[in-house]
Design an enzyme around this catalytic site. Structure first.
Site, short mmCIF file in Angstrom:
data_model
loop_
_atom_site.label_atom_id
_atom_site.label_comp_id
_atom_site.label_asym_id
_atom_site.label_seq_id
_atom_site.Cartn_x
_atom_site.Cartn_y
_atom_site.Cartn_z
N GLY A 44 -39.16 35.81 80.28
CA GLY A 44 -39.91 36.66 81.22
C GLY A 44 -39.25 37.95 81.66
O GLY A 44 -39.45 38.38 82.79
N GLU A 74 -39.94 29.27 74.83
CA GLU A 74 -40.18 28.70 73.50
C GLU A 74 -38.89 28.32 72.77
O GLU A 74 -38.88 28.18 71.55
CB GLU A 74 -41.01 29.66 72.63
CG GLU A 74 -42.40 29.96 73.16
CD GLU A 74 -43.36 28.76 73.19
OE1 GLU A 74 -42.91 27.63 72.88
OE2 GLU A 74 -44.52 28.96 73.55
N HIS A 93 -41.89 35.66 67.41
CA HIS A 93 -43.18 35.16 67.89
C HIS A 93 -43.89 36.27 68.66
O HIS A 93 -43.30 36.84 69.58
CB HIS A 93 -42.96 33.93 68.77
CG HIS A 93 -44.16 33.56 69.59
ND1 HIS A 93 -45.41 33.39 69.03
CD2 HIS A 93 -44.31 33.36 70.91
CE1 HIS A 93 -46.26 33.10 69.99
NE2 HIS A 93 -45.64 33.08 71.14
N HIS A 95 -47.95 38.06 70.05
CA HIS A 95 -49.35 37.82 70.43
C HIS A 95 -50.20 39.01 69.96
O HIS A 95 -51.02 39.53 70.70
CB HIS A 95 -49.48 37.70 71.96
CG HIS A 95 -48.80 36.51 72.55
ND1 HIS A 95 -48.84 36.22 73.89
CD2 HIS A 95 -48.05 35.53 71.99
CE1 HIS A 95 -48.15 35.11 74.13
NE2 HIS A 95 -47.65 34.68 72.99
N HIS A 157 -53.33 31.29 70.80
CA HIS A 157 -52.05 31.74 71.35
C HIS A 157 -51.49 32.96 70.62
O HIS A 157 -51.44 34.04 71.17
CB HIS A 157 -51.11 30.53 71.33
CG HIS A 157 -49.75 30.77 71.87
ND1 HIS A 157 -48.86 29.76 72.16
CD2 HIS A 157 -49.08 31.91 72.17
CE1 HIS A 157 -47.74 30.27 72.61
NE2 HIS A 157 -47.84 31.58 72.63
ZN LIG Z 1 -46.45 33.04 73.04
#
Ligand SMILES: [Zn+2]
Length: 216
Positions: A44, A74, A93, A95, A157
């Site tokens: 975050g 994750e 990863h 989005h 996701h």
């Molecule tokens: Zn994610």
């Protein structure tokens, strides 16, 4: 400080996924494996201001070895992939919107471009839905990555890719996103034509030796 080179590459890749708009805000994560340690983005935090010193080093059980911040939510997913795929040394990863549209429709991204055949080499399937940060999601992704796949969609996701380094995994994400976008537009023009399995195999094999040889 340990794993300095890996910290720099993970940090640089994390900033790039943000700048290239492959993630909104602080979502997405990047990691690299160095022997039995994993360098991963912190949880975050604003990618725009991240420095390599902010990266977190964990052992293969997810215990923090070095770092001031909590590791990515994750972490379990990244560790599960490294444990099951010794060929993977970097994971990204994201989005990104078109790949995520396929993840929402729960449809695989087909191999419609030569670059997809070359750099990915397989259709990008959808791992069954599970909540982010859970063991269940990690299990679903590892299973869907079987047969040496480089990338899978996470239902509702996003996209995750693994390759020999974070920058190579980022390249797979770019190509997956571009393939999803072009598939989307091509479908609006009528129908899509996927490459044949023979062409995919040929292109993928040839790509392994593509570029300049260091010996010459
Ligand atoms: Zn994610």
């Amino acid at each position: 400080m340990r794993c300095v080179e890996a910290r720099r590459e993970v940090c640089k890749t994390a900033r790039e996924i943000y700048e290239a708009r492959l993630v909104p805000g602080t979502w997405g994560n990047v990691s690299a494996l160095v022997d039995d340690l994993m360098v991963i983005t912190p949880s975050g935090m604003d990618y725009g201001t991240l420095s390599h010193e902010d990266m977190v080093v964990v052992d293969l059980e997810g215990r923090v070895v070095e770092g001031f911040f909590k590791p990515s939510v994750e972490t379990v997913l990244h560790l599960a992939i490294y444990k099951n795929r010794p060929d993977i040394k970097g994971i990204v990863h994201v989005h990104s919107p078109y790949a995520t549209a396929f993840a929402v429709a729960r449809r695989p991204i087909p191999i419609i471009l030569e670059e997809t055949a070359q750099a990915v080499g397989h259709e990008i399937p959808v791992a069954p839905y599970a909540h982010c940060g859970t063991e269940e999601l990690a299990e679903n992704v590892v299973k869907t990555l079987e047969n040496n796949k480089k990338a899978v969609l996470l239902a509702n996701h996003g996209l995750i890719a693994g390759d020999v380094s974070p920058s190579a995994a980022l390249n797979v994400c770019y190509i997956a996103e571009r393939t999803a976008m072009i598939t989307f537009y091509a479908q609006h023009l009528g129908n899509i034509n996927v490459l044949s399995s023979d062409d995919i195999k040929y292109l993928h094999e040839k790509f392994k030796t593509y570029g300049q040889s260091k010996d010459k």
